[in-house]
Design an enzyme around this catalytic site. Structure first.
Site, mmCIF file in Angstrom:
data_model
loop_
_atom_site.group_PDB
_atom_site.id
_atom_site.type_symbol
_atom_site.label_atom_id
_atom_site.label_comp_id
_atom_site.label_asym_id
_atom_site.label_seq_id
_atom_site.Cartn_x
_atom_site.Cartn_y
_atom_site.Cartn_z
ATOM 1 N N ASP A 60 0.872 -1.170 0.000
ATOM 2 C CA ASP A 60 0.000 0.000 0.000
ATOM 3 C C ASP A 60 0.913 1.224 0.000
ATOM 4 O OD1 ASP A 60 -2.122 1.747 0.046
ATOM 5 O OD2 ASP A 60 -3.192 0.743 1.662
HETATM 6 C C1 BGC Z 1 -5.128 3.192 -0.081
HETATM 7 C C2 BGC Z 1 -5.231 2.177 -1.195
HETATM 8 C C3 BGC Z 1 -5.084 2.876 -2.531
HETATM 9 C C4 BGC Z 1 -3.771 3.615 -2.550
HETATM 10 C C5 BGC Z 1 -3.508 4.336 -3.860
HETATM 11 C C6 BGC Z 1 -3.923 4.086 -0.211
HETATM 12 O O1 BGC Z 1 -4.016 5.159 0.667
HETATM 13 O O2 BGC Z 1 -5.116 2.533 1.173
HETATM 14 O O3 BGC Z 1 -6.453 1.502 -1.117
HETATM 15 O O4 BGC Z 1 -5.185 1.961 -3.572
HETATM 16 O O5 BGC Z 1 -3.787 4.579 -1.512
HETATM 17 O O6 BGC Z 1 -4.340 5.414 -4.021
#
Ligand code: BGC
Length: 718
Positions: free
Chosen positions: A263
């Site tokens: 993530d």
């Molecule tokens: C989120 C993810 C997301 C990623 C990219 C993160 O803050 O937890 O679900 O895909 O950002 O935007």
């Protein structure tokens, strides 16, 4: 490095281009052609935004993430976008770009319709492909362990079978379009409070029988090219550096062949590479680029073997081959926005849940002439949830209300209303009635309007956002008092909830009907009006239990609330695998509305149950539409006891459309893991001797039919 370059490019040639070879073989050949620099280049990348005044990373389309390709070898860049509700456009990085906005994933789960999950996924992927993306950061499959979780709306409810099937189908739909999908956030990202530091504590067997089972089913069905590991820790190790979860369970026990991406900002060290992480995403958000020069040094120092680096690259490349990223043409196909809007509409139609209708106030009778619509910005549109999943729908935002706040909320702090006004939709459907709107700011004014109306419809909103949980389950901003005032003035009061999950309803006994519309997407207002007027017969069922009180929530106080964002704390999941309705059954608690509940404008009866045992349970029964309208039902089959030991587990469901008087036979075969316990010591599933008791009913709390059968005791691979 020189050696790798020579050996690689000389030996491998161009054989990897041969589409008749397997993705694994092509990835092996192509990896061998990479220099160490090129290989490392595939293992990390930035957020695809212009941050801190810096330009967009060169070559990035603009979106969530970007991994540069290797032009020398024709390896395309990974252009990554969010995700499950539609193609997002964070910070308007692609100026003015919009996309079809689906309802919340929780609404999709409420449809109990896997076909819609597939079609919704394929729809998003078509739009993503047409914009030039090749990775969708979709597939949110965390179980709703806490009804206050700020991202429940992005997930698929509290049951591993339902969530696993729906996530799997959505991923399958996405990848049918030549696009890679993720499944995320692996694992136990069960709350947003302290998500960067929280330590989820859970017993291994319980984890396997709940959240991990949801992921396992989603991965088997959907075969996602990538798994996104979570921010939080699991049993003392960060999810993205968790040897047991990544190398042990995912790649070991499950034999997962794709890659693990972090993530955004979830990497803490270069040695996460040794624990199973293959790629660092959104690296500006991390303390350092751990998988860039630092990884190269670790290889030079011998702390990360070169073989492991090849494994990381091969996993990425094999998913790219498997999804057809190398073989696809450069074409950006046009999309049929009307057809895509219709998919959003259908998910909303089938996801809206009629929770209560004690006096048959719904559907609205033709005799109703004076209707008051109150609150919830129903004049403008329908609410959506915020965070990385926020979509700017076709037609743009109808209204955007700044919320303010710090941290994540400063970035995402806007309540966005999609351009589908329930008020306008009602007026269009009821030309003979006068439909009057009051914004609900003054309960007394709303009550006065209610008093002068035949029927009053209150829209009550709970805005939820990534990065923040609801403090409790009350409707925010005094809306409970508004509903009380309106219902006291006119008991023909219908409440339409637009929430990211369950809320308490202290006014339930004083209103005439309650609909849960969740966040209903860019055609939500039309769908809500169709259900209110009866053009659509509601068929949604709750994918999450609605508690009767705050004391029914497993952890009455949100763990970590009020701590500094850097202060680690434990979230002890001592309910184990008894998530949601399973725990209510185990503890004998009666919720406000049970999992699986949802009313219709017709009625259904169940009969003729036979349960056959053997390797698994096969359950057969009949469903009859006993009412006067066509409608869709969702009969549910639960395991209710093993060897006299009570429990409750959803082992099958089916959505079926029936005309009045029509009868259909349903046959469901349980996935044997749903009948099993996970034996931690033996690292296997174990099926004990029976008898296995099964119930069929319209929710987790109502057993209409009961049967038993024996299942062959045995163990099964993990
Ligand atoms: C989120 C993810 C997301 C990623 C990219 C993160 O803050 O937890 O679900 O895909 O950002 O935007």
């Amino acid at each position: 490095m020189g050696l790798a370059l020579m050996a690689g490019s000389a030996a491998a040639g161009e054989a990897w281009r041969d589409p008749s070879l397997s993705p694994d073989e092509r990835a092996r050949l192509l990896d061998a052609a990479l220099t160490l620099e090129e290989r490392i280049g595939l293992l990390h990348g930035p957020m695809a935004l212009s941050l801190d005044g810096k330009p967009l990373p060169a070559g990035a389309l603009g979106g969530a993430g970007f991994i540069p390709g290797v032009p020398r070898l024709g390896i395309p860049a990974l252009q990554e976008t969010d995700a499950s509700l539609g193609v997002t456009n964070p910070a308007n990085v692609r100026p003015g770009d919009t996309a079809t906005a689906l309802p919340a994933s929780l609404a999709l789960a409420a449809s109990f319709n896997p076909r819609l999950a597939y079609e919704g996924g394929a729809m998003i992927a078509r739009e993503a492909v047409s914009k030039g993306f090749n990775v969708l950061l979709a597939g949110g499959a965390n179980l709703a362990r806490d009804p206050r979780n700020g991202r429940n709306f992005e997930y698929l409810g509290e049951d591993p079978w339902l969530a696993g099937i729906m996530a799997g189908e959505s991923i399958r739909g996405i990848q049918s379009q030549g696009m890679i999908s993720t499944v995320k956030h692996f694992s136990l990202n069960g709350q947003e409070t302290g998500r960067f530091v929280a330590n989820a504590v859970i017993d291994e067997a319980a984890h396997r029988e709940s959240d991990l089972l949801a992921f396992q089913i989603a991965i088997e069905r959907g075969r996602p090219g990538a798994v996104m590991c979570a921010y939080n820790q699991v049993n003392g190790a960060y999810a993205c550096g968790n040897e047991h979860l990544l190398n042990g369970v995912l790649k070991g026990d499950w034999g997962y062949p794709g890659w693990v991406m972090s993530d955004w900002g979830a990497v803490k060290a270069t040695d996460f590479a040794l624990k199973g992480l293959d790629q660092q995403s959104g690296e500006q958000l991390d303390g350092q680029v751990w998988f860039g020069p630092a990884l190269k040094q670790a290889v030079a120092a011998g702390t990360v073997p070169e073989d492991r680096l090849s494994d990381m690259a091969r996993r990425i490349l094999r998913s790219m081959f498997a999804a057809g990223l190398f073989d696809a043409g450069p074409a950006r196909p046009p999309v049929d926005l009307a057809a895509h809007g219709a998919i959003a509409r259908q998910v909303a139609d089938e996801g809206i849940v009629l929770l209560a209708n004690p006096k048959g106030l719904l559907p609205l009778a033709p005799a109703v002439k004076r209707i008051a619509v109150i609150g919830g910005h129903a004049d403008a549109g329908v609410l959506s949830g915020a965070g990385s999943s926020q979509v700017t729908g076709i037609g743009g935002d109808a209204r955007s209300v700044p919320v303010g706040g710090e941290g994540a909320l400063a970035f995402w702090g806007r309540m966005v209303f999609h351009a589908s006004s329930p008020l306008k939709a009602l007026r269009a459907r009821l030309p003979g009635a006068s439909v009057t709107f009051d914004d609900g700011r003054y309960p007394a004014a709303a009550a006065a309007l209610a008093r002068a109306s035949d029927v009053v419809i209150v829209f009550a909103n709970q805005w939820m956002a990534e990065g923040q949980d609801a403090y409790d389950l009350t409707l925010p901003e005094g809306q409970d008092a508004l509903i009380e005032a309106v219902a006291a003035a006119n008991s023909n009061c219908i409440v339409v909830l637009q929430t990211g999950g369950p809320v308490l309803m202290p006014w339930l006994g004083r209103v005439g009907a309650v609909l849960s519309a969740w966040y209903s997407g860019q055609q939500g207002g039309e769908a809500i009006a169709d259900v209110l007027t009866g053009a659509v017969n509601p068929s949604g069922r709750l994918p999450i239990t609605f508690p009767a009180g705050a004391d029914q929530v497993p952890r009455p106080q949100l763990p970590g609330w009020g701590l500094l964002p850097t202060q680690p704390f434990d979230v002890v999941y001592d309910e184990g695998a008894d998530v949601g309705y399973r725990r209510y059954a185990a503890k004998g608690l009666t919720p406000l509305f049970p999992f699986g509940h949802g009313l219709s404008y017709t009625t259904f009866s169940y009969g003729g149950l036979t349960v056959t045992g053997g390797e698994t349970l096969t359950v057969r029964f009949q469903v009859t539409n006993t009412g006067k309208r066509a409608g869709q039902d969702v009969p549910q089959v639960y395991l209710a006891g093993i060897g006299g030991q009570p429990l409750r587990r959803l082992i099958g469901f089916e959505k079926l459309a029936l005309d009045p008087g029509e009868r259909r036979t349903v046959t469901l075969r349980a996935d044997p893991r749903l009948l099993a316990r996970f034996d931690e010591a033996g690292r296997r599933w174990r099926i004990d001797g029976g008898p296995y008791r099964v119930v069929v009913g319209p929710s987790a709390a109502e057993a209409v039919l009961t049967g038993t059968a024996a299942v062959t005791p045995r163990t099964m691979a993990p």
